[in-house]
Design an enzyme around this catalytic site. Structure first.
Site, PDB file in Angstrom:
ATOM      1  CE  LYS A  65      -4.073  -2.049   1.810  1.00 29.54           C
ATOM      2  NZ  LYS A  65      -5.396  -1.593   2.174  1.00 29.54           N
TER       3      LYS A  65
ATOM      4  CG  HIS B 176     -13.125  -2.512   9.001  1.00 27.51           C
ATOM      5  ND1 HIS B 176     -13.285  -1.154   8.889  1.00 27.51           N
ATOM      6  CD2 HIS B 176     -12.590  -2.728  10.218  1.00 27.51           C
ATOM      7  CE1 HIS B 176     -12.842  -0.571  10.001  1.00 27.51           C
ATOM      8  NE2 HIS B 176     -12.432  -1.507  10.815  1.00 27.51           N
TER       9      HIS B 176
ATOM     10  NE  ARG C 223     -11.729  -9.156  -4.430  1.00 28.40           N
ATOM     11  CZ  ARG C 223     -11.250  -8.317  -3.521  1.00 28.40           C
ATOM     12  NH1 ARG C 223      -9.965  -8.180  -3.373  1.00 28.40           N
ATOM     13  NH2 ARG C 223     -12.067  -7.610  -2.759  1.00 28.40           N
TER      14      ARG C 223
END
Lengths: 176, 509
Positions: free
Chosen positions: B119, B238, B295
């Site tokens: 990230k 989440h 994906r």
């Protein structure tokens, strides 16, 4: 076909309803707290009822009844978009409930509420624990779930350890 | 049109494996299923033309085993592999290994996944590509002093995030300076344990955010299209529970702006196939890049419903080297679509997982309703995998019609035997904030009430009928036991039953 009559006390929410049924084939005459319903009843498969209240024109209502997994006397009922939880009360059951509430003493098992795998045991035998304190972490469906003590007391037995697979309802720890 | 592949191996299970198999069948492509020891009776096995066992129930020993899956590809002669979502879908090593083994990986190039897997690196690339990013640290932060310096600029609270994290895991909110040292240490050690990489970085934390993501399709020539956004703000732990497209919070201009940013993000990493760029919105029209999901997404059907594009077929055609047959100005968003995720979880008990046997199942149908399910009546959901077992998707000409249709479809949906998120969805569809489109990621905390109703008035016909039905069910049950006792002669069955029941009662005492 002969008539068949039964009576039951059904608790829904905080209200207890006295139900009397008399059935003859598909014809059922039911009274709920004295309110009478004449019904044509069709059970398509276990617990799914199509009811035609005969005094309401062509009305049709589907009702689904399922027994609770956790508790044999509890039913989940759906009437169109509404969901109810119902309890069938037997003459003994109210006394039993009173007994249940008063039993704070004595050993209490902590059971797994799901099949899964033990991730961690957070206490050792002999530890003193508070009601609501985390005791065992069980993993199921990729989630970790902390199971809490049902009462204040002392851990008398620890029956599982990390890595064990457990079934739903298995006793994990006993607290006295 | 000739089939782009002869045979596709689906390296997944459950509803998504069924979804991919359906696309293959429509395209005239044979399918190969793989299954763990816990999945011999799963629906995805039955919908496949071939099926091969790949190991024990634990994902690490079956669905995550690259060698076992490639061995099946070799034995079956599959010329392409679809990874679904989760499991190996975003693993660049798997994608590379497929290509080496001579099977086409239906997804992005391994290099694009690697670039997004870290990230910190992803933030750097996006910044360079002029994609707005969440304010935060410029790179890795290793010391408490470093965290405090970033926090002084951003203001509290802050979020410490693992560079290798994802899916809502590997992050920690820090609200005050005193907690920085311990939170940093905990986050680094968790990240090392969970992802094998202790690097963390800092982002500004906003409690109330909207989660908006843009669907992308890109072909091998670099033609990259955006297919509108999905609003995914309704989450627990989440993880998303309800998604819709379009978002009620986005106008045409913002949609174009976000879409162009998402296209820039994908071009910057040489993306190919279907992908998603996630953004966080602050409720004032500002959006910042969060991550690229390299994906097919769980919630892809809502985009399919409003664009009319089959994303799985598009993935397959792109993997076979075909060009996108559409231009950006040919993409139209029509009407509104909503998806509700049906999970084996108890919404009245903190969404605790509840695997078990599905005793009764009746899926809704009719206009505008789609049920993407991986289960059947009598199926026993194993505890080893995700709790998601079906997705209910509806389309309507307007958002209002979609909500009304979802209410109707949820009322038709019957799942008995295990607690599910169905009652939760029924509540949300009647919730004023949801109907207004007033959503953020903490929506669930503000949702009140629980499902079992009490009688509303003194005489309530629905309550009376419920009570009658319970009495009928008890009566039928008693008759069945009596009949069985008679059939078995000496009442053995009933004796066992009574013993069982007695034991239950004793257990409860």
């Amino acid at each position: 076909m002969s008539d068949r009559s039964t009576k039951a006390s059904i608790r829904i929410g905080d209200r207890l309803h006295e139900v009397a049924l008399s059935r003859r084939g598909a014809r059922v005459v039911a009274s709920v707290d004295g309110r009478e319903y004449r019904l044509n009843v069709h059970e398509s498969h276990g617990g799914v009822y199509s009811l035609l209240p005969l005094d309401e024109g062509g009305a049709q209502v589907e009702v689904q009844v399922a027994t609770s997994r956790a508790d044999a006397g509890t039913y989940h009922v759906r009437v169109r978009g509404r969901a109810f939880e119902a309890r069938a009360e037997t003459p003994g059951s109210r006394d039993r409930e009173i007994v249940l509430r008063s039993v704070g003493a004595g050993p209490r098992p902590l059971r797994s509420v799901m099949p899964g795998r033990i991730v961690r045991v957070l206490v050792e035998a002999g530890a003193s624990v508070k009601r609501g304190q985390g005791i065992v972490v069980v993993e199921a469906m990729k989630m970790e779930n902390e199971l809490a003590s049902p009462k204040d007391g002392i851990v008398t037995q620890v029956l599982v350890s990390a890595g064990d697979r457990v079934e739903s309802g298995a006793t994990l720890v006993v607290i006295e | 049109m000739s089939a782009p592949f002869r045979k596709i191996l689906i390296a997944n299970r459950g509803e998504i494996a069924v979804r991919v198999a359906r696309a293959c069948r429509e395209m005239g492509i044979a399918t190969v299923a793989v299954f763990s020891d816990a999945d011999r009776d799963s629906l995805h096995v039955r919908y496949a033309d071939e099926a091969y066992p790949i190991g024990p129930p634990a994902p690490a020993e079956s669905y995550l085993r690259i060698d076992a899956i490639l061995e099946v590809a070799r034995r079956s002669g599959a010329d392409a592999i679809h990874p679904g979502y989760g499991f190996l879908s975003e693993n660049p090593r798997f994608a590379a290994a497929c290509e080496r083994a001579g099977a086409v990986f239906i997804g992005p190039p391994p290099r694009a996944m690697e670039m997004m897997g870290n990230k910190i690196e992803a933030r750097r690339i996006m910044k360079a590509a002029a994609v707005p990013i969440t304010p935060g640290s410029d790179g890795e932060v290793t010391t408490a002093a470093g965290v405090l310096a970033v926090a002084a600029e951003l203001g509290w609270p802050i979020l410490i995030k693992a560079a290798a994290g994802g899916g809502g895991r590997g992050m920690r909110v820090v609200r005050r300076a005193e907690d920085v040292a311990s939170s940093l240490a905990a986050c680094r050690s968790e990240a090392a344990a969970a992802f094998g990489d202790p690097s963390v970085y800092i982002e500004r934390y906003a409690a109330r955010v909207r989660h908006i993501e843009v669907q992308i399709l890109a072909d091998a020539k670099g033609n990259t299209l955006h297919l509108g956004e999905r609003e995914c703000s309704i989450q627990r732990r989440h993880q998303k529970l309800i998604e819709e497209s379009p978002s009620p919070a986005i106008d045409e201009a913002t949609r174009a702006r976000l879409g162009e940013a998402a296209v820039r993000a994908c071009r910057a990493i040489g993306y190919r196939s279907a992908g998603t760029v996630e953004f966080l919105g602050d409720g004032e029209g500002n959006f910042s890049f969060m991550e690229v999901n390299a994906r097919l997404q769980v919630e892809h059907p809502v985009t399919e419903m409003v664009t009319g594009i089959d994303l799985v077929k598009a993935q397959i055609r792109i993997a076979a080297g075909e060009d996108l047959p559409l231009r950006q100005d040919e993409i139209r968003i029509r009407g509104a679509a909503i998806e509700c995720r049906l999970c084996a979880e108890d919404p009245d008990n903190n969404f605790i997982p509840s695997p078990g046997r599905i005793e009764r199942l009746r899926a809704p149908g009719g206009p505008g309703v789609r049920d993407d399910s991986g289960v059947y009546e009598g199926y026993v959901m194993p505890p080893h995998y995700d709790s998601l077992f079906a997705k209910l998707i509806v389309w309507g000409e307007t958002r209002e019609e979609a909500i009304e249709r979802m209410r109707r479809a949820l009322d038709e949906y019957v799942v008995e035997g295990i607690p599910t998120t169905l009652p939760f969805h029924r509540r949300v569809m009647g919730d004023a904030r949801f109907i207004e489109g007033d959503l953020d990621t903490r929506f669930i905390e503000g949702l009140n009430g629980h499902s079992p109703e009490a009688g509303r008035e003194a005489t309530d016909r629905a309550v009376d009928l419920a009570a009658i039905a319970v009495a009928l069910a008890r009566d039928s049950g008693a008759r069945r036991i009596a009949a069985e006792t008679e059939r078995q002669g000496r009442g053995v069955a009933s004796g066992w039953r009574q013993a069982g029941r007695r034991r239950q009662l004793e257990d409860r005492l």
